[in-house]
Write a protein that holds these residues in place. Sequence first.
Motif, mmCIF file in Angstrom:
data_model
loop_
_atom_site.group_PDB
_atom_site.id
_atom_site.type_symbol
_atom_site.label_atom_id
_atom_site.label_comp_id
_atom_site.label_asym_id
_atom_site.label_seq_id
_atom_site.Cartn_x
_atom_site.Cartn_y
_atom_site.Cartn_z
ATOM 1 N N GLY A 1 22.099 -16.156 -16.890
ATOM 2 C CA GLY A 1 21.041 -17.168 -17.030
ATOM 3 C C GLY A 1 20.187 -17.366 -15.795
ATOM 4 N N GLN A 2 20.484 -16.606 -14.727
ATOM 5 C CA GLN A 2 19.704 -16.746 -13.479
ATOM 6 C C GLN A 2 18.909 -15.483 -13.192
ATOM 7 N N ARG A 3 17.670 -15.687 -12.716
ATOM 8 C CA ARG A 3 16.814 -14.542 -12.389
ATOM 9 C C ARG A 3 17.179 -14.010 -11.005
ATOM 10 N N ARG A 4 17.485 -12.718 -10.904
ATOM 11 C CA ARG A 4 17.798 -12.090 -9.617
ATOM 12 C C ARG A 4 16.711 -11.077 -9.289
ATOM 13 N N GLU A 5 16.248 -11.162 -8.053
ATOM 14 C CA GLU A 5 15.184 -10.239 -7.640
ATOM 15 C C GLU A 5 15.606 -9.425 -6.427
ATOM 16 N N LYS A 6 15.144 -8.178 -6.392
ATOM 17 C CA LYS A 6 15.293 -7.346 -5.198
ATOM 18 C C LYS A 6 13.913 -6.875 -4.810
ATOM 19 N N ARG A 7 13.576 -7.009 -3.537
ATOM 20 C CA ARG A 7 12.263 -6.563 -3.068
ATOM 21 C C ARG A 7 12.443 -5.567 -1.930
ATOM 22 N N SER A 8 11.596 -4.557 -1.914
ATOM 23 C CA SER A 8 11.613 -3.630 -0.776
ATOM 24 C C SER A 8 10.212 -3.102 -0.529
ATOM 25 N N THR A 9 9.967 -2.752 0.716
ATOM 26 C CA THR A 9 8.666 -2.192 1.113
ATOM 27 C C THR A 9 8.905 -0.872 1.820
ATOM 28 N N ILE A 10 8.144 0.147 1.425
ATOM 29 C CA ILE A 10 8.225 1.448 2.110
ATOM 30 C C ILE A 10 6.883 1.717 2.768
ATOM 31 N N ASN A 11 6.900 1.917 4.084
ATOM 32 C CA ASN A 11 5.684 2.272 4.834
ATOM 33 C C ASN A 11 5.707 3.766 5.141
ATOM 34 N N LEU A 12 4.651 4.461 4.745
ATOM 35 C CA LEU A 12 4.547 5.896 5.017
ATOM 36 C C LEU A 12 3.381 6.083 5.981
ATOM 37 N N VAL A 13 3.708 6.400 7.238
ATOM 38 C CA VAL A 13 2.726 6.324 8.322
ATOM 39 C C VAL A 13 2.348 7.712 8.826
ATOM 40 N N ASP A 14 1.050 7.993 8.821
ATOM 41 C CA ASP A 14 0.533 9.255 9.362
ATOM 42 C C ASP A 14 -0.253 8.885 10.624
ATOM 43 N N LEU A 15 0.341 9.154 11.785
ATOM 44 C CA LEU A 15 -0.296 8.770 13.047
ATOM 45 C C LEU A 15 -1.363 9.783 13.443
ATOM 46 N N ALA A 16 -2.360 9.326 14.194
ATOM 47 C CA ALA A 16 -3.388 10.241 14.710
ATOM 48 C C ALA A 16 -2.757 11.171 15.748
ATOM 49 N N GLY A 17 -3.426 12.302 16.019
ATOM 50 C CA GLY A 17 -2.893 13.308 16.948
ATOM 51 C C GLY A 17 -2.655 12.773 18.350
ATOM 52 N N SER A 18 -1.559 13.253 18.983
ATOM 53 C CA SER A 18 -1.139 12.704 20.279
ATOM 54 C C SER A 18 -1.545 13.575 21.467
ATOM 55 N N GLU A 19 -2.452 14.563 21.259
ATOM 56 C CA GLU A 19 -2.800 15.464 22.371
ATOM 57 C C GLU A 19 -3.657 14.776 23.436
ATOM 58 N N ARG A 20 -3.686 15.366 24.627
ATOM 59 C CA ARG A 20 -4.491 14.816 25.713
ATOM 60 C C ARG A 20 -5.977 15.003 25.404
ATOM 61 N N VAL A 21 -6.780 14.025 25.828
ATOM 62 C CA VAL A 21 -8.220 14.039 25.547
ATOM 63 C C VAL A 21 -8.887 15.304 26.088
ATOM 64 N N SER A 22 -8.440 15.788 27.253
ATOM 65 C CA SER A 22 -9.079 16.952 27.877
ATOM 66 C C SER A 22 -9.041 18.183 26.968
ATOM 67 N N LYS A 23 -8.025 18.247 26.088
ATOM 68 C CA LYS A 23 -7.895 19.410 25.210
ATOM 69 C C LYS A 23 -8.795 19.326 23.988
ATOM 70 N N THR A 24 -9.206 18.118 23.626
ATOM 71 C CA THR A 24 -9.956 17.965 22.379
ATOM 72 C C THR A 24 -11.444 18.237 22.565
ATOM 73 N N GLY A 25 -11.911 18.230 23.824
ATOM 74 C CA GLY A 25 -13.339 18.431 24.080
ATOM 75 C C GLY A 25 -14.162 17.251 23.593
ATOM 76 N N ALA A 26 -13.522 16.081 23.502
ATOM 77 C CA ALA A 26 -14.210 14.915 22.937
ATOM 78 C C ALA A 26 -15.151 14.265 23.941
ATOM 79 N N VAL A 27 -16.315 13.855 23.444
ATOM 80 C CA VAL A 27 -17.276 13.092 24.255
ATOM 81 C C VAL A 27 -17.819 11.951 23.409
ATOM 82 N N GLY A 28 -18.446 10.966 24.088
ATOM 83 C CA GLY A 28 -19.098 9.859 23.376
ATOM 84 C C GLY A 28 -18.138 9.080 22.499
ATOM 85 N N ASP A 29 -18.528 8.890 21.203
ATOM 86 C CA ASP A 29 -17.697 8.112 20.276
ATOM 87 C C ASP A 29 -16.315 8.723 20.095
ATOM 88 N N LYS A 30 -16.281 10.061 20.084
ATOM 89 C CA LYS A 30 -14.997 10.735 19.892
ATOM 90 C C LYS A 30 -14.061 10.480 21.072
#
Length: 307
Positions: free
Chosen positions: A195-224
Amino acid sequence: PTEPTKKRSFAFDHAYDTQADQLTVYNDIGKPLLDKAFDGWNGTIFAYGQTGAGKSFSMTGTPTAPGIVPQMNADMFSRIAALKDAEPNKKFLVTCAFLEIYNEVLFDLLDPSGRAGASKTRRDAGAIDIKENPKLGVYVSGLNEIPVDSGEKILTLLEQGNAMRAVASTNMNATSSRSHSIFIVKMTSAEIIDGQRREKRSTINLVDLAGSERVSKTGAVGDKLKEGANINKSLSALGAVINALAEQSKKGKKVFIPYRNSKLTRVLQESLGGNSVTVMLAAISPAGYNYEESLNTLQYADRAKAI
């Protein structure tokens, strides 16, 4: 140096070479997390490493070689169907949200009005923010949570959101992700027992992080260049949180954990230090040219293991 000067060894729960297939990785990493989610635990998988090392491939995959996310979705709904057949009184609700952190600003990738591909003004209008609540804990205010009833529906949302991510080419990768993305799956199961409502809750986070290389290797300038600086800042903040948690585990006493140093660590606060099973997938390149980045990734993962 670009080449190793001495041998180093690291021990991890699993190590995969180029012959490993996507199903093996899912069975080792994704399936145990899903088992826990059905028991009411929260779970997080995050992929860390330099651009081009295989983070997005491992998480999302391709139509012919699906990664952890699509395999987990299909597995989840087949389990839900089996549980409903066995216990017709059991009800399930599954919702999805898709979040991007770009230049330290949060965007809802499933919000049609704040599309990542839109103009800067409209993009800024789509920004959302992190709030804290005594009952809810840390949460993202204004984030769309969309109910889903099949693995196909989740896949559609995943593709829709991925098409809106901030992607720009760098020297390291022609389709490089310049933002962090977090795909959030929430599952609630409810049944009536005595006679009682039982609940189970769960959250799954699937995380794709941006690349971790050094800036000097990417050739990035300005906004990049600004993007690269923000990516490195948030990855450093994540490293500092991991170090502090590892230190706390070692000493067995309270240590200040700097969650507030970046949006990424704030969003992942519950995953890193709370009621959560967390897996770090460290992707490395086999090339000698990337030796320093590979070493950095291995050391980062080694510290994470100590939590």
